[in-house]
Motif scaffolding. Structure first.
Motif, PDB file in Angstrom:
ATOM      1  N   ASP A   1      11.271   0.903 -16.441  1.00 28.45           N
ATOM      2  CA  ASP A   1      10.953   1.020 -17.719  1.00 28.45           C
ATOM      3  C   ASP A   1      11.206   2.805 -18.016  1.00 28.45           C
ATOM      4  N   ARG A   2      10.402   2.848 -17.200  1.00 28.79           N
ATOM      5  CA  ARG A   2      10.299   5.048 -16.648  1.00 28.79           C
ATOM      6  C   ARG A   2      11.703   6.139 -16.782  1.00 28.79           C
ATOM      7  N   ALA A   3      12.716   5.276 -16.637  1.00 29.29           N
ATOM      8  CA  ALA A   3      14.021   5.471 -16.110  1.00 29.29           C
ATOM      9  C   ALA A   3      14.362   5.318 -17.718  1.00 29.29           C
TER      10      ALA A   3
ATOM     11  N   GLU B   1       0.103  10.615 -17.044  1.00 29.70           N
ATOM     12  CA  GLU B   1      -0.870  10.054 -16.527  1.00 29.70           C
ATOM     13  C   GLU B   1      -1.017   8.007 -16.493  1.00 29.70           C
ATOM     14  N   CYS B   2      -0.768   7.399 -14.844  1.00 29.91           N
ATOM     15  CA  CYS B   2      -1.349   6.103 -14.911  1.00 29.91           C
ATOM     16  C   CYS B   2      -2.167   5.453 -14.571  1.00 29.91           C
ATOM     17  N   ASN B   3      -3.227   5.087 -15.469  1.00 30.56           N
ATOM     18  CA  ASN B   3      -4.721   4.831 -15.318  1.00 30.56           C
ATOM     19  C   ASN B   3      -3.971   3.431 -13.414  1.00 30.56           C
TER      20      ASN B   3
ATOM     21  N   GLU C   1      -1.527  -8.477 -13.587  1.00 32.60           N
ATOM     22  CA  GLU C   1      -2.091  -7.048 -13.658  1.00 32.60           C
ATOM     23  C   GLU C   1      -0.921  -6.088 -13.438  1.00 32.60           C
ATOM     24  N   ASP C   2      -0.853  -4.707 -13.738  1.00 31.80           N
ATOM     25  CA  ASP C   2      -0.426  -3.653 -13.620  1.00 31.80           C
ATOM     26  C   ASP C   2       1.403  -3.677 -13.847  1.00 31.80           C
ATOM     27  N   ARG C   3       2.237  -4.680 -13.155  1.00 36.28           N
ATOM     28  CA  ARG C   3       3.862  -4.725 -13.503  1.00 36.28           C
ATOM     29  C   ARG C   3       4.257  -5.712 -14.304  1.00 36.28           C
ATOM     30  N   THR C   4       5.185  -5.930 -15.033  1.00 34.78           N
ATOM     31  CA  THR C   4       5.979  -6.923 -15.579  1.00 34.78           C
ATOM     32  C   THR C   4       6.330  -8.192 -14.891  1.00 34.78           C
TER      33      THR C   4
ATOM     34  N   ALA D   1       9.181  -3.118 -12.681  1.00 24.96           N
ATOM     35  CA  ALA D   1       9.401  -3.421 -13.867  1.00 24.96           C
ATOM     36  C   ALA D   1       8.560  -1.383 -13.989  1.00 24.96           C
ATOM     37  N   PRO D   2       7.888  -0.498 -13.560  1.00 25.52           N
ATOM     38  CA  PRO D   2       7.960   0.905 -13.540  1.00 25.52           C
ATOM     39  C   PRO D   2       8.915   2.023 -13.743  1.00 25.52           C
ATOM     40  N   ALA D   3      10.281   1.163 -12.113  1.00 27.39           N
ATOM     41  CA  ALA D   3      11.413   1.949 -12.208  1.00 27.39           C
ATOM     42  C   ALA D   3      12.276   2.174 -13.507  1.00 27.39           C
TER      43      ALA D   3
ATOM     44  N   ILE E   1       4.941  10.919 -12.651  1.00 26.11           N
ATOM     45  CA  ILE E   1       3.825  10.288 -12.909  1.00 26.11           C
ATOM     46  C   ILE E   1       2.856   9.251 -12.265  1.00 26.11           C
ATOM     47  N   ASP E   2       1.457   9.255 -12.412  1.00 27.53           N
ATOM     48  CA  ASP E   2       0.295   8.756 -11.852  1.00 27.53           C
ATOM     49  C   ASP E   2      -0.520   9.497 -12.372  1.00 27.53           C
ATOM     50  N   ALA E   3      -0.671  10.853 -11.606  1.00 25.60           N
ATOM     51  CA  ALA E   3      -2.038  11.678 -12.245  1.00 25.60           C
ATOM     52  C   ALA E   3      -3.048  11.181 -10.586  1.00 25.60           C
TER      53      ALA E   3
ATOM     54  N   HIS F   1       9.440   9.452  -9.800  1.00 26.10           N
ATOM     55  CA  HIS F   1       9.251   7.593 -11.170  1.00 26.10           C
ATOM     56  C   HIS F   1       7.231   8.446 -10.374  1.00 26.10           C
ATOM     57  N   ASN F   2       7.497   8.549  -9.463  1.00 21.08           N
ATOM     58  CA  ASN F   2       5.762   8.832  -8.923  1.00 21.08           C
ATOM     59  C   ASN F   2       5.086   9.918  -8.135  1.00 21.08           C
ATOM     60  N   ASP F   3       3.509  10.603  -8.115  1.00 18.73           N
ATOM     61  CA  ASP F   3       3.098  11.604  -7.528  1.00 18.73           C
ATOM     62  C   ASP F   3       3.649  11.788  -6.196  1.00 18.73           C
TER      63      ASP F   3
ATOM     64  N   ASP G   1       1.894   1.403 -20.302  1.00 16.38           N
ATOM     65  CA  ASP G   1       2.667   0.936 -21.512  1.00 16.38           C
ATOM     66  C   ASP G   1       4.049   2.347 -20.481  1.00 16.38           C
ATOM     67  N   PHE G   2       4.810   1.802 -19.652  1.00 17.06           N
ATOM     68  CA  PHE G   2       5.733   2.496 -18.286  1.00 17.06           C
ATOM     69  C   PHE G   2       7.141   2.741 -19.086  1.00 17.06           C
ATOM     70  N   THR G   3       7.365   2.339 -20.480  1.00 14.35           N
ATOM     71  CA  THR G   3       8.489   3.207 -20.998  1.00 14.35           C
ATOM     72  C   THR G   3       7.662   3.891 -21.812  1.00 14.35           C
TER      73      THR G   3
ATOM     74  N   SER H   1       1.019  -1.339   0.107  1.00 14.13           N
ATOM     75  CA  SER H   1       0.424  -0.111   0.076  1.00 14.13           C
ATOM     76  C   SER H   1       1.084   1.000  -0.169  1.00 14.13           C
ATOM     77  N   GLU H   2       1.608   1.267  -1.081  1.00 11.14           N
ATOM     78  CA  GLU H   2       2.839   2.211  -1.210  1.00 11.14           C
ATOM     79  C   GLU H   2       2.624   3.561  -1.142  1.00 11.14           C
ATOM     80  N   SER H   3       1.539   3.190  -1.989  1.00  8.23           N
ATOM     81  CA  SER H   3       1.469   4.604  -2.771  1.00  8.23           C
ATOM     82  C   SER H   3      -0.541   5.226  -3.231  1.00  8.23           C
ATOM     83  N   GLY H   4      -1.099   6.891  -3.176  1.00  4.62           N
ATOM     84  CA  GLY H   4      -2.142   6.511  -3.849  1.00  4.62           C
ATOM     85  C   GLY H   4      -2.517   5.630  -4.784  1.00  4.62           C
ATOM     86  N   TRP H   5      -1.926   5.840  -5.631  1.00  8.19           N
ATOM     87  CA  TRP H   5      -1.877   4.328  -6.799  1.00  8.19           C
ATOM     88  C   TRP H   5      -2.814   3.375  -6.237  1.00  8.19           C
ATOM     89  N   ARG H   6      -1.710   3.359  -5.565  1.00  6.35           N
ATOM     90  CA  ARG H   6      -1.580   1.666  -5.522  1.00  6.35           C
ATOM     91  C   ARG H   6      -3.558   1.597  -4.287  1.00  6.35           C
ATOM     92  N   SER H   7      -3.479   2.359  -3.454  1.00  9.23           N
ATOM     93  CA  SER H   7      -4.789   2.554  -2.897  1.00  9.23           C
ATOM     94  C   SER H   7      -6.059   2.466  -4.274  1.00  9.23           C
TER      95      SER H   7
HETATM   96  O1  GYE Z   1       2.974   4.140 -10.329  1.00  5.27           O
HETATM   97  C1  GYE Z   1       3.273   4.362  -8.271  1.00  5.27           C
HETATM   98  C2  GYE Z   1       2.227   2.647  -7.982  1.00  5.27           C
HETATM   99  O2  GYE Z   1       3.176  -0.348 -10.856  1.00  5.27           O
HETATM  100  C3  GYE Z   1       2.051   1.746 -12.422  1.00  5.27           C
HETATM  101  O3  GYE Z   1       3.278   1.639  -8.430  1.00  5.27           O
HETATM  102  C4  GYE Z   1       2.449   0.659 -10.543  1.00  5.27           C
HETATM  103  C5  GYE Z   1       3.074   1.971  -9.550  1.00  5.27           C
HETATM  104  C6  GYE Z   1       2.326   3.238  -9.082  1.00  5.27           C
HETATM  105  O4  GYE Z   1       3.533   2.427  -6.435  1.00  5.27           O
HETATM  106  O5  GYE Z   1       2.802   5.166  -7.648  1.00  5.27           O
END
Ligand code: GYE
Length: 326
Positions: A180-182, A279-281, A125-128, A176-178, A259-261, A231-233, A143-145, A47-53
């Motif tokens: 690919d986003r780099a 954005e990252c939906n 789902e989400d990460r690869t 994967a997002p760390a 990234i995230d929105a 890499h995230n909001d 598509d994180f890249t 539960s690291e982020s708003g995106w995750r919630s």
């Molecule tokens: O961007 C970050 C979350 O995997 C896309 O994980 C997700 C990332 C998201 O903690 O806020």
């Protein structure tokens, strides 16, 4: 289309089951756990982020009892070993399907093979992951890249040839997002005046972003940093606290792209503290649930399912902020 047809079939099945239960009279007693219930184990990152919630909420809503699922939810608190144990536990409980949001890309081969040997399909789902595609049924995510490229394109357009000192708050190491986003960002800023003077992980958390940014400020000073790529909001929001505590003006003294929105990030963008957001939906629940149904019904599904992302300037964020669901 396909999933709509399947939903219809499932509904018919449920009606038949209900009819049988009624005609069998008293004492059926199996409640919502009838034979048609699909038991799914979901191994969430934590539960690291708003995106995750928002992602967890979307998954719980889609895999609801009303929709014929029994969801066994596990959040691994960002610990890859704990996440793999959770998947092993799902296998030993004999769930119908397993859904994983993999914390890191590597290390999945053995446990995915075990699920495959047990005849339990896995949907990511989400990460690869780096494991062979043969070991899972399908993946749905972003598509994180491309997200990194879009963030980098904004930076390249904004700073061009101007010598620019950039610090980076990376997501969870090995995720994967760390990665690919780099990579995407680096591609997009090639040949510009932007130089990465420091880059460290803040683990996708607000606290992590704050702590690492405090270190950057101590080392380079507010005046020694022109641009922050987070890499995230959530990490950007933590960094904003650090910049303000050091007497700096986020969005001006140090420009910020993230990234995230998610809601708080968009608010900071509207307030001018963040300059641009990609954005990252996180609303992947319905798509993941559809894939689980299709795979269990023996349908041939595409292996990868990309969801589209958009980008927001400050003006665009102000227009949409009230209508966004997360
Ligand atoms: O961007 C970050 C979350 O995997 C896309 O994980 C997700 C990332 C998201 O903690 O806020």
């Amino acid at each position: 289309m396909k999933s709509k047809v399947l939903a219809g079939i499932a509904l018919l099945g449920a009606m038949t089951l209900a009819a049988t239960a009624c005609s069998s009279g008293a004492g059926g007693g199996s409640g919502e756990g009838g034979d048609d219930t699909i038991t799914v184990g979901f191994a969430q990152t934590g539960s690291e982020s708003g995106w995750r919630s928002a992602n967890t909420e979307s998954m719980k809503a889609a895999f609801s009892e009303d929709d014929g699922f029994e969801l066994i939810f596990n959040a691994a608190d960002n610990d890859p070993a704990a996440q793999i144990s959770a998947v092993r536990d799902f296998i030993s409980r004999g769930v119908d399907a397993i859904v994983i949001a993999p914390i890191v890309e590597d290390g999945w081969d053995d446990v995915l093979q075990e699920a495959s040997d047990a005849g339990i399909p896995v949907i990511l789902e989400d990460r690869t992951v780096t494991a062979s595609e043969d070991l899972y049924a399908a993946w749905v995510g972003l598509d994180f890249t491309k997200e990194g490229v879009m963030a980098g394109e904004w930076a390249a357009e904004t700073f061009g040839d101007t010598p620019t000192r950039m610090v980076v708050l990376e997501g969870t190491t090995g995720s994967a997002p760390a990665n690919d986003r780099a990579e995407g960002f680096a591609q997009a800023i090639e040949g510009t005046g932007i130089e990465t003077i420091d880059s460290q992980t803040g683990d996708f958390t607000r606290d992590g972003g704050k702590t690492v940014m405090e270190g950057f400020i101590q080392k380079y000073g507010i005046d020694g940093i022109d641009l922050l790529y987070a890499h995230n909001d959530d990490m950007a929001l933590g960094a904003i606290e650090a910049i303000e505590a050091a007497g700096g003006v986020p969005g001006e003294d140090i420009q910020i792209v993230s990234i995230d929105a998610v809601k708080d990030g968009m608010q900071a963008l509207v307030d001018g503290k963040i300059n641009y957001i990609v954005e990252c939906n996180p609303l992947l629940g319905d798509l993941a649930a559809g894939l689980v149904r299709d795979v269990l019904a023996g349908e041939d599904v595409e292996k990868t399912h990309f969801v589209e992302d958009q980008t927001f300037t400050q003006e665009q964020a102000a227009e949409v902020i009230d209508s966004r669901p997360y």
